[in-house]
Design a protein around this motif. Structure first.
Motif, PDB file in Angstrom:
ATOM      1  N   SER A 152       0.929   4.618   4.913  1.00  0.00           N
ATOM      2  CA  SER A 152       0.976   4.558   3.448  1.00  0.00           C
ATOM      3  C   SER A 152       0.696   5.915   2.797  1.00  0.00           C
ATOM      4  N   LYS A 169       0.832  -1.204   0.000  1.00  0.00           N
ATOM      5  CA  LYS A 169       0.000   0.000   0.000  1.00  0.00           C
ATOM      6  C   LYS A 169       0.869   1.258   0.000  1.00  0.00           C
ATOM      7  N   LEU A 203      -0.720   0.185   8.323  1.00  0.00           N
ATOM      8  CA  LEU A 203      -0.776   0.172   6.850  1.00  0.00           C
ATOM      9  C   LEU A 203      -1.530   1.395   6.345  1.00  0.00           C
TER      10      LEU A 203
END
Ligand code: MLT
Length: 264
Positions: free
Chosen positions: A45, A16, A41
């Protein structure tokens, strides 16, 4: 979610963030999968390419036969080459931390930074090895549920147990869904891992050491000792958290990682 075929294994990961941004690879603990890093995440990201890898047999990565913790480090190295990551930051929780230390031993030149979350460099003593052998046998004979039942209360802190039922449920779900043979193989790999204490002084990259204040598996005293042995390291104690800090206190862990990654 991509699947990366390396010469040794098929590996599943969540990838990601911008492909050209600095890369961060996240390694999960036992016996869960890359999903434990969901909050990090999402948050990291924005500024990084974040890759959360499922170890062999967990999440979407197919199981193989017996392997070692060093083999899992080799898998990360193969992933780094397949995805052209260049130098990257590597973060691992507990079992993922054992792999991250193995990686730092074997492939230091690939690393820009290291994040060691609720983990330790010491090998198992004889009693812990025996417990792992029995746990592998239990998983093979009775499946994942008894492993989840035994481990869950040890993994989370009292605050999480009392106030965050959704985190407890998500953790239980991941553990109970784990493949019993993968559980057994991971226990055997952890049982046989070498002691990495002696290499800590040679870690040259900036390192962040993160520990839940109520972690009883890798307690703050033990992790502080590891931090003191790693030359260029900082220590972050996460309040009101047990062993699963990225899930128990996601915002605090993300903040600590963001601040650290910003310095690399
Ligand atoms: C983990 O969270 O990965 C485990 O507690 C590691 C271990 O069993 O040593």
């Amino acid at each position: 979610m991509p699947t990366v075929s390396t010469p040794a294994a098929v590996l599943h990961c969540i990838d990601k963030g911008p492909a050209t941004a600095p890369a961060v690879v996240l390694l999960h603990g036992f016996p869960v999968h890359a999903g434990m890093w969901a909050a990090q995440l999402d948050a990291l990201s924005d500024t990084h390419r974040v890759i959360a890898l499922d170890a062999r047999g967990f999440g979407g990565s197919p199981r193989t036969g017996p392997y070692s913790i060093d083999t899992l480090a080799d898998d990360v190295h193969a992933l780094q080459r397949e995805l052209n990551l260049g130098r990257f930051a590597l973060a691992g929780l507990s079992m993922g931390g054992y792999v991250a230390l193995a990686y730092a031993s074997k492939y230091a030149q690939d690393l820009r930074g290291l994040v060691l979350v609720d983990t330790k460099p010491e090998a198992d003593n004889a009693e812990a090895k025996e417990t792992r052998t029995k746990s592998a046998q239990t998983a093979r004979q009775q499946g994942a549920k008894p492993i989840a039942d035994t481990m869950l209360p040890k993994l989370i802190g009292q605050t999480t147990a009392n106030t965050r039922p959704q985190v407890v449920a998500a953790l239980r779900q991941m553990m109970e869904a784990a493949d019993p043979e993968a559980i057994a193989l991971a226990q055997e790999a952890m049982r046989d891992r070498p002691d990495r204490t002696a290499m800590l002084g040679s870690i040259a990259v900036p390192t962040l050491v993160v520990c839940g204040d109520a972690d009883t598996i890798t307690p703050p005293d033990l992790m502080r000792k590891m931090h003191q042995a790693i030359p260029n390291s900082r220590f972050e104690l996460i309040p009101q958290s047990g062993h699963m800090t990225p899930m128990e206190q996601p915002e605090a862990v993300t903040r600590a990682m963001e601040a650290f990654l910003g310095t690399l």
